[in-house]
Design a protein around this motif. Sequence first.
Motif, PDB file in Angstrom:
ATOM      1  N   THR A  78      44.979  50.335  41.252  1.00 56.94           N
ATOM      2  CA  THR A  78      44.892  49.687  42.556  1.00 56.94           C
ATOM      3  C   THR A  78      44.883  48.180  42.371  1.00 56.94           C
ATOM      4  O   THR A  78      44.216  47.662  41.475  1.00 56.94           O
ATOM      5  N   VAL A  79      45.611  47.509  43.232  1.00 55.94           N
ATOM      6  CA  VAL A  79      45.573  46.048  43.290  1.00 55.94           C
ATOM      7  C   VAL A  79      44.966  45.666  44.639  1.00 55.94           C
ATOM      8  O   VAL A  79      45.354  46.220  45.674  1.00 55.94           O
ATOM      9  N   THR A  80      44.004  44.767  44.619  1.00 53.95           N
ATOM     10  CA  THR A  80      43.346  44.366  45.858  1.00 53.95           C
ATOM     11  C   THR A  80      43.625  42.906  46.163  1.00 53.95           C
ATOM     12  O   THR A  80      43.889  42.101  45.259  1.00 53.95           O
ATOM     13  N   LEU A  81      43.553  42.588  47.426  1.00 53.80           N
ATOM     14  CA  LEU A  81      43.653  41.211  47.890  1.00 53.80           C
ATOM     15  C   LEU A  81      42.434  40.943  48.763  1.00 53.80           C
ATOM     16  O   LEU A  81      42.346  41.439  49.893  1.00 53.80           O
ATOM     17  N   GLN A  82      41.485  40.226  48.195  1.00 53.53           N
ATOM     18  CA  GLN A  82      40.292  39.840  48.943  1.00 53.53           C
ATOM     19  C   GLN A  82      40.615  38.580  49.726  1.00 53.53           C
ATOM     20  O   GLN A  82      40.993  37.562  49.136  1.00 53.53           O
ATOM     21  N   MET A  83      40.474  38.641  51.030  1.00 55.96           N
ATOM     22  CA  MET A  83      40.834  37.527  51.888  1.00 55.96           C
ATOM     23  C   MET A  83      39.586  37.030  52.613  1.00 55.96           C
ATOM     24  O   MET A  83      38.970  37.769  53.391  1.00 55.96           O
ATOM     25  N   ASN A  84      39.207  35.797  52.333  1.00 54.01           N
ATOM     26  CA  ASN A  84      38.033  35.188  52.949  1.00 54.01           C
ATOM     27  C   ASN A  84      38.439  34.016  53.825  1.00 54.01           C
ATOM     28  O   ASN A  84      39.539  33.475  53.696  1.00 54.01           O
ATOM     29  N   ASN A  85      37.521  33.632  54.697  1.00 53.07           N
ATOM     30  CA  ASN A  85      37.765  32.489  55.583  1.00 53.07           C
ATOM     31  C   ASN A  85      39.129  32.613  56.267  1.00 53.07           C
ATOM     32  O   ASN A  85      39.938  31.683  56.256  1.00 53.07           O
TER      33      ASN A  85
END
Length: 116
Positions: A78-85
Amino acid sequence: QVQLVESGGGLVQPGGSLRLSCAVFGNVSSISYIDWYRRQTPRQQREWVAQITKRGTTFYEDAVKGRFTISRDNLQNTVTLQMNNLKPEDTAVYYCNARISESGYWGQGTQVTVSS
């Protein structure tokens, strides 16, 4: 060949966070790198957002540097993209793409909407 399935999109307020996942199935060991792209309107081309290479090196588009983090879980493929702000301009359909030699494989996309 590989198959990719994105998940984790949704509606979030400005300043909030979302975590997108890209599950990868198939010939995972042949993948050179995986990218996240996004398309903000159906008429626009996909815009590159971030990349993680086979060695774990990461790259980001300037507009998301410092806010987005791409990572991978080799055990779960799995590849994740954590997106903040998150900002309203981050609203788009997000896609992951796996590159094997000269071929790219796309997932179906997941919608992210940033709105109050």
